[in-house]
Design a protein around this motif. Structure first.
Motif, PDB file in Angstrom:
ATOM      1  N   LYS A  57      22.444   7.283 -24.263  1.00  0.00           N
ATOM      2  CA  LYS A  57      22.142   8.280 -23.250  1.00  0.00           C
ATOM      3  C   LYS A  57      22.192   7.689 -21.845  1.00  0.00           C
ATOM      4  O   LYS A  57      22.639   8.352 -20.899  1.00  0.00           O
ATOM      5  CB  LYS A  57      20.754   8.863 -23.539  1.00  0.00           C
ATOM      6  CG  LYS A  57      20.378  10.015 -22.610  1.00  0.00           C
ATOM      7  CD  LYS A  57      19.052  10.631 -23.028  1.00  0.00           C
ATOM      8  CE  LYS A  57      17.908   9.648 -22.835  1.00  0.00           C
ATOM      9  NZ  LYS A  57      16.592  10.260 -23.087  1.00  0.00           N
ATOM     10  N   GLN A  95      24.239   9.256 -18.678  1.00  0.00           N
ATOM     11  CA  GLN A  95      23.541   9.716 -17.484  1.00  0.00           C
ATOM     12  C   GLN A  95      23.963   8.929 -16.253  1.00  0.00           C
ATOM     13  O   GLN A  95      24.058   9.483 -15.152  1.00  0.00           O
ATOM     14  CB  GLN A  95      22.031   9.649 -17.704  1.00  0.00           C
ATOM     15  CG  GLN A  95      21.538  10.694 -18.710  1.00  0.00           C
ATOM     16  CD  GLN A  95      20.046  10.652 -18.931  1.00  0.00           C
ATOM     17  OE1 GLN A  95      19.451   9.584 -18.948  1.00  0.00           O
ATOM     18  NE2 GLN A  95      19.445  11.820 -19.131  1.00  0.00           N
ATOM     19  N   ASP A 106      18.461  15.651 -20.486  1.00  0.00           N
ATOM     20  CA  ASP A 106      18.495  14.864 -21.720  1.00  0.00           C
ATOM     21  C   ASP A 106      19.251  15.573 -22.833  1.00  0.00           C
ATOM     22  O   ASP A 106      20.020  14.953 -23.580  1.00  0.00           O
ATOM     23  CB  ASP A 106      17.067  14.548 -22.184  1.00  0.00           C
ATOM     24  CG  ASP A 106      16.413  13.481 -21.323  1.00  0.00           C
ATOM     25  OD1 ASP A 106      17.112  12.912 -20.456  1.00  0.00           O
ATOM     26  OD2 ASP A 106      15.210  13.219 -21.515  1.00  0.00           O
TER      27      ASP A 106
END
Length: 536
Positions: A338, A342, A354
């Motif tokens: 992640k 991001q 998220d």
């Protein structure tokens, strides 16, 4: 710590590599880039050895350099010839170049098999050649060819050769690992012995290594740690066989790792650009995996690595890439997490929560399982981010496309593509011709999109790669197409995958164009676009 003198031999030794060639004007440009980098000595080659070298030295004689001095390269006098009567030495003496580098023999094998002179005559050749050039007002560097081979075969004679040059007035004697055969420990031992033996002469010790054993850089560093104060090498390790010691790796190692003074911090920050400039000038693809200056030198792919770098760069980076003018890159793949997604979204100015980040990860894994690879397709990946974040607007809606390829009896091939697309509720049917399917499809699309997105005229294809993903299936295999496009300022990649190579090309082409018109992208000023406009 000790200042280390950098001696670049790209224009001479580097040009002996396979496929290496530069015009005199191009060599002049290289010399100025090396000067700007802070290189103290630039070896330009043999003056008057051929018309190109003659032209180069004539050009160099009219130039002014900020800090670098030009070295002319030559050899010790011929056997049974006085130094002042040797035509090659006379050329060095008459050259504008303030530095003369001459190469001579130190290994008995070469005396017997190559130059065919006895040991005493070889010593006189070295001594008299150096003394002649010193008397002509030159700074003289003596390159002791095959010195380490000679030192191992007959240490005392090799040392006599070096002493002959030093006592004749050479400023620096440079033991050369000409065959690239030695290892760091052997180099360090020999350099320490040479330094001790010549301590009473005050001569400086240099090092010249080749990379045949894969340790040219390590050998150069070992020599410096043993007392050498001049390092010879080439940019990007260019050179004959496996190349010379690579200055783009040596310099940051000396300066950032060992604390030696080589060039200024501002000059070191131009190292990556200079390395890539040389590759582009030589029409070579830059080595992405090259230490310090390679595209992948600070690229992170694994999810844990990316998370660590985002928390504290020192967790997975040995130095700040900006110090050498490089930049960190977070690679997108099924191994990423992640944090990687991001960070990429933030860099593109995309807001990604998220949940959206996890959707992107899942989608990437799914697509890469099918053959996609986003590491080199930053444009396609940004579009994927926009789709999952809800910030995506398609350039058009496809109804259909088709391509017709016709080869005539005279061998001429013609390609025609027809597209049917919808834009803002209006249907467009256009036909384009090209020298191949991608060109024809691109022409048809641009004939529609050019009216609403005129800046697409300044973008074009600069690279096209096709890869078969399962060669066992032959012509039925899935193909991956990677396109690189540019507007003369930025370059971006896009990707398409399909069992049909034209369909894969279509997907990559559409992504390339859609990326070009995404909000927030800054196009280059018109002047720079005109200077470097790619062909479509």
């Amino acid at each position: 710590m000790t200042a280390i003198e950098l001696y670049d031999t790209t224009l001479r030794d580097g040009m002996q590599g396979e496929g290496m060639s530069l015009s005199a004007e191009e060599k002049l440009r290289v010399a100025h880039r090396l000067d700007a980098l802070g290189v103290q000595l630039i070896e330009a080659g043999f003056p008057s050895s051929n018309p190109k070298e003659l032209e180069l030295f004539e050009l160099l004689s009219r130039e002014t350099f900020a800090g670098a001095q030009i070295a002319a390269f030559g050899m010790t006098r011929r056997r049974d010839t006085r130094a002042e009567d040797d035509p090659a030495l006379r050329v060095l003496a008459d050259s504008f170049a303030p530095v003369s580098t001459i190469v001579g023999k130190t290994w008995s094998l070469h005396l017997e098999k190559v130059v065919k002179v006895d040991r005493d005559e070889n010593l006189r050749m070295i001594e008299e050649s150096v003394a002649f050039l010193v008397a002509q007002g030159k700074r003289v560097i003596y390159d002791a060819e095959h010195c380490f081979d000679g030192w191992h075969a007959d240490r005392d004679y090799a040392l006599r050769c070096l002493r002959a040059a030093a006592e004749a007035g050479a400023e620096t004697v440079v033991p050369c690992d000409t065959n690239g055969a030695h290892l760091p420990g052997q180099i360090a031992t020999a350099i320490a012995d040479i330094r001790a033996h010549l301590a009473d002469t005050g001569v400086k010790i240099g090092i010249h290594c080749h990379d045949d054993a894969g340790v040219g850089v390590a050998n150069s560093l070992a020599a410096v740690e043993a007392g050498a104060t001049q390092v010879q090498g080439t940019m990007n390790g260019y050179g004959e066989r496996c190349g010379n010691a690579n200055l783009t790796t040596i310099v940051p190692n000396l300066q950032l790792k060992l604390g030696h003074d080589c060039i200024s911090a501002e000059q070191l920050a131009t190292l990556t650009d200079t390395a890539h400039y040389l590759d582009e000038l030589l029409n070579r693809t830059p080595n992405a995996d090259q230490p310090y200056v390679g595209k992948n030198a600070f690229a992170h792919k694994g999810g844990m690595h990316v998370a660590g770098v985002m928390a504290d760069a020192s967790t997975f980076e040995h130095m700040d890439p900006a110090l050498v003018g490089n930049a960190r890159e977070l690679l997108i793949s099924e191994l990423g997490g992640k944090g990687t997604v991001q960070a990429a979204a933030e860099e593109a100015g995309i807001t990604l929560d998220d949940a959206a980040a996890r959707r992107v990860i899942d989608r990437v894994k799914e697509l890469e399982h099918g053959g996609y690879q986003f590491e080199a397709a930053d444009g396609s990946f940004e579009l994927l981010l926009r789709r999952e974040s809800g910030q995506y607007e398609p350039l058009f809606t496809l109804e259909s496309w088709r391509v017709i390829v016709e080869q005539r009896a005279d061998g001429k091939v013609e390609t025609e593509a027809t597209i049917k697309i919808w834009i803002d509720g209006e249907r467009y049917v256009r036909t384009g011709e090209g020298n191949g399917p991608v060109h024809a499809l691109d022409s048809a699309l641009r004939s529609v999109l050019g009216d609403t997105h005129p800046h697409l005229d300044d973008t074009g294809l600069v690279n096209f790669k096709v890869r078969i993903l399962d060669e066992t299936k032959g012509t039925e295999a899935v193909t991956r197409v990677l396109l690189d496009a540019s507007d003369g300022h930025d370059v971006w990649g896009s990707i398409g995958v399909s069992e049909n190579v034209i369909a894969a090309s279509w997907f990559a082409l559409v992504d390339s164009l859609e990326y070009a018109v995404q909000p927030g992208r800054e196009l280059a000023p018109p002047a720079s676009r005109d200077a470097a406009r790619p062909a479509s």
